[in-house]
Design an enzyme around this catalytic site. Structure first.
Site, PDB file in Angstrom:
ATOM      1  N   ASN A  18       0.850  -1.196   0.000  1.00 51.31           N
ATOM      2  CA  ASN A  18       0.000   0.000   0.000  1.00 51.31           C
ATOM      3  C   ASN A  18       0.877   1.234   0.000  1.00 51.31           C
ATOM      4  O   ASN A  18       1.960   1.234   0.592  1.00 51.31           O
ATOM      5  CB  ASN A  18      -0.860   0.080   1.274  1.00 51.31           C
ATOM      6  CG  ASN A  18      -1.832  -1.068   1.399  1.00 51.31           C
ATOM      7  OD1 ASN A  18      -2.390  -1.533   0.417  1.00 51.31           O
ATOM      8  ND2 ASN A  18      -2.046  -1.528   2.633  1.00 51.31           N
TER       9      ASN A  18
ATOM     10  N   GLY B 292       1.798  -1.381   3.633  1.00 54.67           N
ATOM     11  CA  GLY B 292       1.247  -2.697   3.292  1.00 54.67           C
ATOM     12  C   GLY B 292       1.931  -3.726   4.171  1.00 54.67           C
ATOM     13  O   GLY B 292       3.164  -3.763   4.226  1.00 54.67           O
TER      14      GLY B 292
ATOM     15  N   GLU C 146      -4.160  -9.372   4.112  1.00 53.03           N
ATOM     16  CA  GLU C 146      -4.490  -8.217   3.266  1.00 53.03           C
ATOM     17  C   GLU C 146      -4.559  -8.596   1.788  1.00 53.03           C
ATOM     18  O   GLU C 146      -4.766  -7.729   0.942  1.00 53.03           O
ATOM     19  CB  GLU C 146      -3.481  -7.081   3.474  1.00 53.03           C
ATOM     20  CG  GLU C 146      -3.712  -6.343   4.783  1.00 53.03           C
ATOM     21  CD  GLU C 146      -2.877  -5.080   4.923  1.00 53.03           C
ATOM     22  OE1 GLU C 146      -3.281  -4.198   5.695  1.00 53.03           O
ATOM     23  OE2 GLU C 146      -1.809  -4.971   4.278  1.00 53.03           O
TER      24      GLU C 146
ATOM     25  N   THR D 293       1.542 -11.266  20.240  1.00 49.24           N
ATOM     26  CA  THR D 293       2.183  -9.992  20.583  1.00 49.24           C
ATOM     27  C   THR D 293       1.269  -9.209  21.517  1.00 49.24           C
ATOM     28  O   THR D 293       0.043  -9.237  21.384  1.00 49.24           O
ATOM     29  CB  THR D 293       2.525  -9.174  19.318  1.00 49.24           C
ATOM     30  OG1 THR D 293       1.335  -8.928  18.576  1.00 49.24           O
ATOM     31  CG2 THR D 293       3.520  -9.903  18.438  1.00 49.24           C
TER      32      THR D 293
ATOM     33  N   GLY E   6       5.211  -6.785  25.417  1.00 50.53           N
ATOM     34  CA  GLY E   6       6.089  -7.764  24.797  1.00 50.53           C
ATOM     35  C   GLY E   6       5.354  -8.820  24.001  1.00 50.53           C
ATOM     36  O   GLY E   6       4.430  -8.506  23.248  1.00 50.53           O
TER      37      GLY E   6
ATOM     38  N   ASP F 117       4.650  -5.390  12.006  1.00 50.94           N
ATOM     39  CA  ASP F 117       5.268  -5.926  10.786  1.00 50.94           C
ATOM     40  C   ASP F 117       6.780  -6.059  10.962  1.00 50.94           C
ATOM     41  O   ASP F 117       7.387  -7.034  10.499  1.00 50.94           O
ATOM     42  CB  ASP F 117       4.973  -5.015   9.589  1.00 50.94           C
ATOM     43  CG  ASP F 117       3.484  -4.896   9.322  1.00 50.94           C
ATOM     44  OD1 ASP F 117       2.755  -5.868   9.605  1.00 50.94           O
ATOM     45  OD2 ASP F 117       3.051  -3.829   8.845  1.00 50.94           O
TER      46      ASP F 117
ATOM     47  N   GLY G 221       6.087   6.678  10.137  1.00 53.06           N
ATOM     48  CA  GLY G 221       5.847   5.814   8.985  1.00 53.06           C
ATOM     49  C   GLY G 221       6.061   4.355   9.340  1.00 53.06           C
ATOM     50  O   GLY G 221       6.500   4.021  10.448  1.00 53.06           O
TER      51      GLY G 221
HETATM   52  O1  RIB Z   1       0.696  -2.737   9.579  1.00 56.54           O
HETATM   53  C1  RIB Z   1       0.788  -1.421   9.085  1.00 56.54           C
HETATM   54  C2  RIB Z   1       0.296  -1.391   7.665  1.00 56.54           C
HETATM   55  O2  RIB Z   1      -1.076  -1.714   7.641  1.00 56.54           O
HETATM   56  C3  RIB Z   1       0.387  -0.040   6.991  1.00 56.54           C
HETATM   57  O3  RIB Z   1       1.607   0.147   6.337  1.00 56.54           O
HETATM   58  C4  RIB Z   1      -0.819  -0.015   6.069  1.00 56.54           C
HETATM   59  O4  RIB Z   1      -0.501   0.048   4.718  1.00 56.54           O
HETATM   60  C5  RIB Z   1      -1.600  -1.280   6.406  1.00 56.54           C
HETATM   61  O5  RIB Z   1      -1.374  -2.301   5.511  1.00 56.54           O
END
Ligand code: RIB
Length: 311
Positions: free
Chosen positions: A15, A43, A144, A220, A225, A253, A288
């Protein structure tokens, strides 16, 4: 051409993230003024691939992008990080995915994703990447992109003896439980774990999810933690290093990409958990998602500042 050195194959989303900083989240019907804006790559799939690659794991993406500038940016980003993108498809009649993100003063976020091309990743695209999947060591996916594509990828991985790791996020995507039967490692946060298991306590979530297929469940817990459950063993618990958080977007992520890369080194779940928590904490220190991820050296430095302590 398939790069046979690829270890991690990510089947997932890309994304373009549009983030606004706010002092507090608006309530329904309210208009608030932003304190600043930022546009950056996101994303969950791409974020996790980027973190794995920044930790030194040879990584490939299988994803769907539009034929637009955002899709071009994704390819050039991955190319700069040596993320193999030979199995990425470009679609001319749909736009690259995008996400609208609000980040408040507490570094919390609210995200709405417009899936665009991500929703068009198909089993056909996965079968075309069969040899890439079969030569990997780990296939990693999220929710996603379409479930049928993920199931096809995990099925090919299973047949080839390749480990599968599913991050069942976002929580509000219905999960086909047959996918869990193809999952070796399941990673969820508390909301996702409760949605999947119907349980609320961390121990009950972990124990109950172990019964539906995965050999390992990672839960998580945000600033508290993470816990790691394996059948027949007591759960592991680890805590993150303390940081000054400005934006938690993508921290989960970073955790998963780093866990995957570290776990592949020697299959030591405790070391991978500790390393992954440091990666997630580091990701909170900048604005970000992938834009704030650290590399292996930076993550190890932060992990060393907070030695593993017993639960
Ligand atoms: O986990 C964060 C992500 O969730 C963002 O970067 C957004 O694009 C969504 O996919």
């Amino acid at each position: 051409m398939i790069n046979s050195a690829v270890q991690i194959v990510v089947v997932g989303s890309y994304n373009r993230d549009f983030a606004l900083r706010v002092d507090q989240f608006p309530i329904p019907g309210e208009t608030r003024l932003s304190l600043g804006r930022a546009e950056s790559p996101g994303g969950k799939g791409s974020n996790q691939a980027i973190q794995a690659a920044r930790c030194g794991a040879p990584t490939a993406m299988i994803a769907a992008l539009g034929q637009d500038p955002a899709g071009d940016e994704a390819l050039s980003l991955w190319s700069g990080l040596q993320i193999e993108a030979g199995a990425v498809v470009r679609l001319s009649d749909v736009a690259t995915g995008m996400a609208m993100i609000l980040v408040n003063h507490q570094a919390e976020n609210m995200i709405v994703v417009d899936s665009g091309a991500n929703d068009r990743l198909s089993e056909h695209h996965i079968f075309a990447a069969k040899s890439l999947i079969a030569q990997a060591r780990l296939v990693l996916a999220q929710l996603e992109t379409p479930m049928a594509a993920t199931k096809a990828a995990f099925d090919l991985a299973r047949r080839a003896g390749v480990t599968t790791l599913l991050n069942a996020a976002p929580a509000n995507r219905a999960l086909d439980h047959s996918l869990l039967a193809l999952t070796d490692i399941l990673c969820v946060n508390e909301n996702e774990g409760t949605a999947l298991s119907g349980k609320t306590s961390p121990e009950a979530i972990g124990t109950s999810l172990l019964e539906v297929g995965p050999a390992m469940v990672i839960l998580t817990l945000g600033v508290d933690g993470a816990m790691l459950f394996q059948r027949g063993q007591p759960p592991l618990r680890a805590h993150p290093p303390a940081v000054n958080a400005v934006d938690t977007t993508g921290a989960g992520d970073a955790f998963i990409g780093a866990f995957a890369a570290q776990w592949l080194l020697n299959q030591d779940p405790s070391a991978a958990l500790h390393f992954a928590l440091a990666a997630g904490a580091l990701a909170c220190t900048g604005q970000g998602a992938a834009a704030s991820f650290g590399n292996r050296e930076e993550i190890e430095r932060l992990a060393a500042s907070c030695p593993a302590r017993p639960s």
